[in-house]
Design an enzyme around this catalytic site. Structure first.
Site, short mmCIF file in Angstrom:
data_model
loop_
_atom_site.label_atom_id
_atom_site.label_comp_id
_atom_site.label_asym_id
_atom_site.label_seq_id
_atom_site.Cartn_x
_atom_site.Cartn_y
_atom_site.Cartn_z
N HIS A 106 9.86 -3.98 4.40
CA HIS A 106 10.32 -2.59 4.45
C HIS A 106 10.55 -2.15 5.89
O HIS A 106 9.93 -2.68 6.82
CB HIS A 106 9.40 -1.61 3.71
CG HIS A 106 7.97 -1.45 4.19
ND1 HIS A 106 7.08 -2.49 4.32
CD2 HIS A 106 7.27 -0.33 4.54
CE1 HIS A 106 5.90 -2.02 4.72
NE2 HIS A 106 5.99 -0.70 4.87
N GLU A 166 3.43 -5.62 8.70
CA GLU A 166 2.14 -5.41 8.01
C GLU A 166 1.64 -6.69 7.32
O GLU A 166 0.45 -6.85 7.08
CB GLU A 166 2.26 -4.27 6.98
CG GLU A 166 2.39 -2.89 7.61
CD GLU A 166 2.56 -1.77 6.58
OE1 GLU A 166 2.44 -0.60 6.99
OE2 GLU A 166 2.82 -2.04 5.39
N HIS A 226 -2.47 4.40 9.76
CA HIS A 226 -1.12 4.86 10.15
C HIS A 226 -1.25 6.11 11.02
O HIS A 226 -0.85 7.20 10.62
CB HIS A 226 -0.30 5.17 8.90
CG HIS A 226 -0.08 4.00 7.98
ND1 HIS A 226 -1.06 3.51 7.15
CD2 HIS A 226 1.01 3.23 7.76
CE1 HIS A 226 -0.58 2.49 6.47
NE2 HIS A 226 0.67 2.30 6.82
N HIS A 284 0.80 -1.23 0.00
CA HIS A 284 0.00 0.00 0.00
C HIS A 284 0.84 1.28 0.00
O HIS A 284 0.35 2.33 0.42
CB HIS A 284 -0.96 -0.01 1.19
CG HIS A 284 -0.28 0.07 2.54
ND1 HIS A 284 -0.79 -0.53 3.66
CD2 HIS A 284 0.86 0.67 2.95
CE1 HIS A 284 0.02 -0.31 4.68
NE2 HIS A 284 1.02 0.43 4.28
#
Ligand code: DHB
Ligand code: FE
Length: 288
Positions: free
Chosen positions: A197, A244, A59, A12
């Protein structure tokens, strides 16, 4: 009865949203990313769902350190794109499905997963970027997403976060909930976020192609083994934001084989490095 027909998995990355919104999709850096979703965009047109159950993470946009729900189901009639610091993305508002949301909340809570019910919230890139990738650019006013969307937010930002196993089991409960809804609806479940990431600290910029590809293999062929991956392994191998990926297990747990049914068919697999600080992964699995 309603049924889950397919699951879609995608990263995303917020910079993908910015690239779309700023007309940069044909730039050499971005072109391979968007090309990787052309199949998925056509597939979504050919396999249009009535509702998308979209598992994502907020977030610190709708929620903050003031309030940290582990699992939160959106039950609103609509959701506005959030202002994440540069103004809201110029995308259509998200239309919800309050009746199916309420039914899933009832059923899943009765199956012992304590969901937070959210009657009002804005949605950030965690939800709007997957929609943009799969549906293409839409005019914010005259355009619309192809169907109602139920946002399902998972806390993967502030520890303690849920385990992959709990997410996988939650997916099973969601599938049961959908199957007991008394209307003939074609429901897709999307698992979003990831892949490897890390955005901060000495390892910022970490990407692990080997881990990501092994995760995709496991997710397709042996989701039970994927559900065993521990927090420390995600963080060590896939970076702090690689956690995630537990959200993909919610979607995977909702597929038929997790409840003893037939294995799904993988109709699309795409992997690309890098997009911003992130490895981009994308899968489509169809129930057969
Ligand atoms: C990036 C990736 C994310 O998942 C996110 O939420 C924010 C930024 C990035 O790659 O820059
Ligand atoms: Fe993120």
């Amino acid at each position: 009865m309603a049924r889950i027909t397919a699951s879609v998995y995608t990263s995303h990355v917020p910079a993908i949203g910015a690239a779309l919104d700023l007309g940069k999709t044909q730039e050499p850096y971005w072109q391979p990313v968007f090309q990787g979703y052309e199949f998925g965009q056509q597939w979504l047109k050919d396999n249009k769902p009535d509702v998308i159950f979209l598992v994502y993470n907020d977030h610190a946009t709708a929620f903050s350190l003031d309030m940290i729900p582990t699992f939160a189901i959106g039950t609103a009639a609509e959701y506005q794109p959030a202002d994440e610091g540069w103004g809201p993305r110029p995308v259509p508002k998200v239309i919800g499905h309050p009746e199916l949301s309420a039914h899933i909340a009832q059923s899943v809570i009765q199956q012992d997963f304590d969901l937070t019910i959210v009657n009002k919230m804005d949605v950030d890139h965690g939800l709007t970027v997957p929609l943009s990738l799969m549906c293409g650019q839409q005019d914010p006013v005259k355009g619309a997403w192809p169907c109602p969307v139920i946002p399902f937010a998972v806390n993967v930002v502030q520890y303690p976060v849920p385990s992959g196993r709990r997410c996988y089991n939650l997916g099973k409960a969601i599938a049961k909930a959908v199957a007991s809804y008394d209307e003939d609806l074609n429901v897709q479940i999307w698992g979003t976020g990831g892949m490897s990431h890390q955005l901060q600290g000495p390892r910022a910029g970490l990407i692990n192609k080997e881990f990501d590809n092994a995760f995709l293999d496991k997710l397709i062929n042996d989701p039970d083994a994927a559900a065993d991956i521990s927090h420390i392994d995600y963080v060590r191998e896939a970076g702090s934001e690689g956690i995630e990926l537990v959200m993909w297990l919610i979607a995977r747990g909702a597929m038929a084989d997790a409840a003893g049914g037939a294995k799904p068919k993988a109709v699309r697999r795409f992997y690309h490095v890098p997009a911003s600080n992130t490895a981009v992964g994308h899968l489509i699995l169809e129930n057969t």
